[in-house]
Design an enzyme around this catalytic site. Structure first.
Site, short mmCIF file in Angstrom:
data_model
loop_
_atom_site.label_atom_id
_atom_site.label_comp_id
_atom_site.label_asym_id
_atom_site.label_seq_id
_atom_site.Cartn_x
_atom_site.Cartn_y
_atom_site.Cartn_z
N LYS A 22 6.60 -20.41 10.97
CA LYS A 22 7.62 -19.49 10.44
C LYS A 22 8.17 -18.62 11.57
CE LYS A 22 6.29 -15.52 8.37
NZ LYS A 22 6.88 -14.29 8.91
N ASN A 23 7.28 -18.07 12.39
CA ASN A 23 7.72 -17.09 13.39
C ASN A 23 8.32 -17.70 14.65
OD1 ASN A 23 7.01 -15.20 11.58
ND2 ASN A 23 5.12 -14.57 12.59
N CYS A 118 8.45 -1.74 6.17
CA CYS A 118 7.88 -2.65 5.16
C CYS A 118 6.47 -2.14 4.89
CB CYS A 118 7.87 -4.08 5.68
SG CYS A 118 6.59 -4.40 6.89
N ARG A 123 8.02 -0.13 11.39
CA ARG A 123 8.69 -1.27 12.06
C ARG A 123 10.04 -0.85 12.68
NH1 ARG A 123 6.76 -6.12 9.50
NH2 ARG A 123 7.50 -7.22 11.33
N ASP A 126 13.88 0.26 17.89
CA ASP A 126 14.42 0.98 19.06
C ASP A 126 14.40 0.14 20.33
OD1 ASP A 126 11.59 1.38 18.50
OD2 ASP A 126 11.55 2.50 20.38
N ASP A 308 -1.71 -10.96 12.72
CA ASP A 308 -1.40 -11.75 11.52
C ASP A 308 -2.61 -12.52 10.99
OD1 ASP A 308 2.00 -12.67 12.47
OD2 ASP A 308 1.10 -10.81 11.75
N ARG A 400 6.72 -16.36 1.04
CA ARG A 400 7.52 -16.07 2.24
C ARG A 400 6.97 -16.80 3.45
NH1 ARG A 400 7.51 -10.44 3.89
NH2 ARG A 400 8.62 -11.53 5.53
C1 EPZ Z 1 6.56 -10.32 14.83
O1 EPZ Z 1 7.06 -9.15 14.21
C2 EPZ Z 1 6.09 -11.21 13.70
N1 EPZ Z 1 7.23 -11.55 12.85
C3 EPZ Z 1 5.03 -10.49 12.87
O2 EPZ Z 1 4.57 -11.39 11.86
C4 EPZ Z 1 3.86 -10.14 13.79
O3 EPZ Z 1 2.89 -9.44 13.06
C5 EPZ Z 1 4.37 -9.30 14.96
O4 EPZ Z 1 5.43 -9.99 15.66
C6 EPZ Z 1 3.28 -8.97 15.97
O5 EPZ Z 1 2.76 -10.17 16.48
C7 EPZ Z 1 8.09 -12.52 13.26
O6 EPZ Z 1 7.94 -13.07 14.34
C8 EPZ Z 1 9.24 -12.84 12.34
P1 EPZ Z 1 6.69 -6.54 17.18
P2 EPZ Z 1 7.88 -8.07 15.10
O7 EPZ Z 1 8.08 -6.16 17.53
O8 EPZ Z 1 8.65 -8.76 16.15
C9 EPZ Z 1 6.46 -1.83 17.40
C10 EPZ Z 1 4.03 -12.11 9.69
O9 EPZ Z 1 3.11 -11.78 8.92
N2 EPZ Z 1 7.90 -1.89 17.68
O10 EPZ Z 1 5.92 -7.38 18.12
O11 EPZ Z 1 8.61 -7.17 14.17
C11 EPZ Z 1 6.13 -2.30 15.97
O12 EPZ Z 1 6.28 -1.24 15.06
C12 EPZ Z 1 4.77 -11.04 10.48
O13 EPZ Z 1 4.41 -13.29 9.92
C13 EPZ Z 1 8.54 -0.72 18.08
O14 EPZ Z 1 7.94 0.35 18.16
O15 EPZ Z 1 6.68 -7.27 15.76
C14 EPZ Z 1 4.69 -2.74 16.11
O16 EPZ Z 1 3.86 -1.60 16.06
C15 EPZ Z 1 4.27 -9.64 10.14
N3 EPZ Z 1 9.88 -0.77 18.36
C16 EPZ Z 1 4.64 -3.32 17.54
O17 EPZ Z 1 5.77 -2.78 18.22
C17 EPZ Z 1 10.58 -1.95 18.29
O18 EPZ Z 1 11.80 -1.94 18.59
C18 EPZ Z 1 4.74 -4.84 17.58
O19 EPZ Z 1 5.87 -5.22 16.83
C19 EPZ Z 1 9.91 -3.12 17.90
C20 EPZ Z 1 8.56 -3.07 17.61
#
Ligand code: EPZ
Length: 427
Positions: A22-23, A118, A123, A126, A308, A400
């Site tokens: 999916k990801n 969510c 999430r 920035d 995950d 999903r």
């Molecule tokens: C991806 O989400 C995955 N989703 C998530 O899988 C996964 O848990 C996550 O990466 C971490 O591995 C997809 O790939 C579609 P991040 P993403 O940006 O990209 C913070 C599932 O169950 N952050 O790596 O949204 C954020 O809040 C889903 O399949 C900022 O602060 O995750 C988090 O604490 C859930 N500012 C950390 O970074 C930003 O601009 C990591 O988030 C972006 C993120």
């Protein structure tokens, strides 16, 4: 709303076919925006998130034809007729933020709804916004939307991520592939899904080095061409079924998945007394002792242990013959499966970002409620080993991210079924 009813106690044995990730599929679909030629993706899983992103792409004028049988998705971005991704679509699938970078890069403008938080956390996006600003985009936040403009196109630049972010790395890598000049991403995420996206971009004519490391260099191109690409296996789905095999005590073969992308599981599984071996593109799971032993997990960006799979490993710990500590460092609210597991008799104490799980001999079946995608599946796993019947409600979360979960688990001996709304009423 549908439910899943599980009768616990069955040992699982046999082969499970692992679907495309999916990801990896979601960013690959957004990459279709970067070219006016067809992008043919195969091994795309039949998931609600994929169909939701298809709706967003079609809203932009991209033709998206998905065949759930062959798992092929034909995308054609010859004409982008709209550069707005509206709130009612984005809120359903926050990964729609991944259209932002490609849209600005291709069209010079984009209006994408802020995805909002969510269940697992606020999430923020920035890092996506800061990265695009570094490439020269003018960004304004207005009435819940991100308005981005780059009328003269994007210009390559160094982009340092203050936090490791999968989505931000993907968004900026895609935008940079059409920028003028060189972009160097530092503190970039290293997930296999990012490598898969990068390899597809390279097939489309992009020039990218450092995939899989925390420093990725992109030489921008004026145009990218179409290509064909097969999505990598879903390592989170594979890890989920590895836990199912470990918990029920059988021998499971995960078909067509790469143990290279599951290395973080080998050590905790070994401590738990579970054998995990790679065998010609498959992974075999076999528990040696009659009970799971305790282990500790801390979630980290890849190649560390993935957030995950945290809920699934917690399920496994609930029936261990000792105890284990789980620390969640990525998201601020990813323990919502805890109260539901406790209702099934688990002994879990949460202190901030850590949960201490003391094993109990048996869980008891109970009606429980899913809250987010991975928490939902941890309740299914608990139901597989609990005494009696467990009914998991709100399983739209599962649809999903897990393709044919009921079919795959019943195929290896689990006793579970999906109850449609009216069935439930008759229950
Ligand atoms: C991806 O989400 C995955 N989703 C998530 O899988 C996964 O848990 C996550 O990466 C971490 O591995 C997809 O790939 C579609 P991040 P993403 O940006 O990209 C913070 C599932 O169950 N952050 O790596 O949204 C954020 O809040 C889903 O399949 C900022 O602060 O995750 C988090 O604490 C859930 N500012 C950390 O970074 C930003 O601009 C990591 O988030 C972006 C993120």
């Amino acid at each position: 709303m549908d439910k899943i009813r599980i009768t616990g106690g069955k040992e699982l044995n046999g082969d499970i076919e692992i679907s495309g990730a999916k990801n990896a599929s979601l960013p690959l679909m957004a990459a279709a925006i970067l070219t006016d030629q067809p992008l043919m993706l195969s091994r795309v899983p039949d998931l609600k998130d994929v169909l939701s992103l298809n709706d967003v792409l079609e809203q932009l004028g991209i033709r998206a034809q998905y065949d759930g049988r062959s798992k092929k998705l034909a995308l054609n971005g010859a004409k982008i007729t709209n550069t707005e991704a509206p709130y009612d679509l984005v809120r359903k699938m926050r990964a729609s933020i991944l259209v932002l970078g490609p849209l600005v890069a291709r069209m010079g403008e984009a209006k994408v709804s802020l995805p909002g938080g969510c269940a697992i956390g606020t999430r923020p996006v920035d890092l996506h916004i800061e990265g695009l600003k570094r490439l020269g985009a003018e960004i304004e936040l207005h009435e819940g939307y991100i308005l981005a403009r780059a009328p003269k196109g994007l210009t390559g630049a160094p982009v340092h991520f203050t936090k490791v972010s999968v989505g931000a790395t993907e968004n900026i890598m895609m935008a940079a592939s059409l920028a003028k000049g060189t972009t160097v991403l530092t503190n970039a995420a290293r997930e296999p899904e990012i490598v898969d996206l990068g390899e597809c971009l390279i097939k489309m004519g992009a020039e990218i080095e450092g995939l899989g490391t925390d420093k990725i260099t992109i030489q921008g191109k004026q145009f990218l061409r179409g290509t064909e690409h097969s999505v990598i296996a879903d390592r989170i789905e594979a890890g989920t079924f590895a836990v199912a095999g470990a918990m029920t005590g059988g021998t499971i073969t995960l078909k067509n998945c790469d143990i290279k992308h599951l290395q973080y599981l080998v050590a905790p599984m070994h401590k738990a007394g579970v054998h995990m071996t790679g065998d010609k593109g498959d992974v075999i799971i076999h528990r040696e002792d009659d009970r799971i032993h305790g282990f500790d997990i801390m979630t980290e960006p890849y190649p560390g242990f993935p957030t995950d799979l945290q809920a699934q490993m917690m399920s496994m710990l609930t029936i261990c013959d000792g105890a284990g500590m789980i620390t969640e460092t990525i998201f601020e609210n990813r323990f919502m499966h805890v109260p539901e597991l406790v209702r099934m008799g688990a002994n879990i104490t949460v202190h901030g970002a850590s949960a201490l799980v003391r094993g109990v001999p048996k869980l008891k079946g109970a009606p429980v409620m899913a809250t987010d995608l991975r928490a939902s599946v941890s309740l299914i796993l608990a139901g597989l080993v609990a005494e009696g019947v467990t009914t998991v409600s709100r399983i739209y979360h599962l649809d999903r991210g897990y393709e044919d979960l009921v079919g795959k688990l019943t195929g290896v001996g689990a006793q579970l079924e999906r109850l449609k709304d009216q069935e439930e009423a008759a229950e």
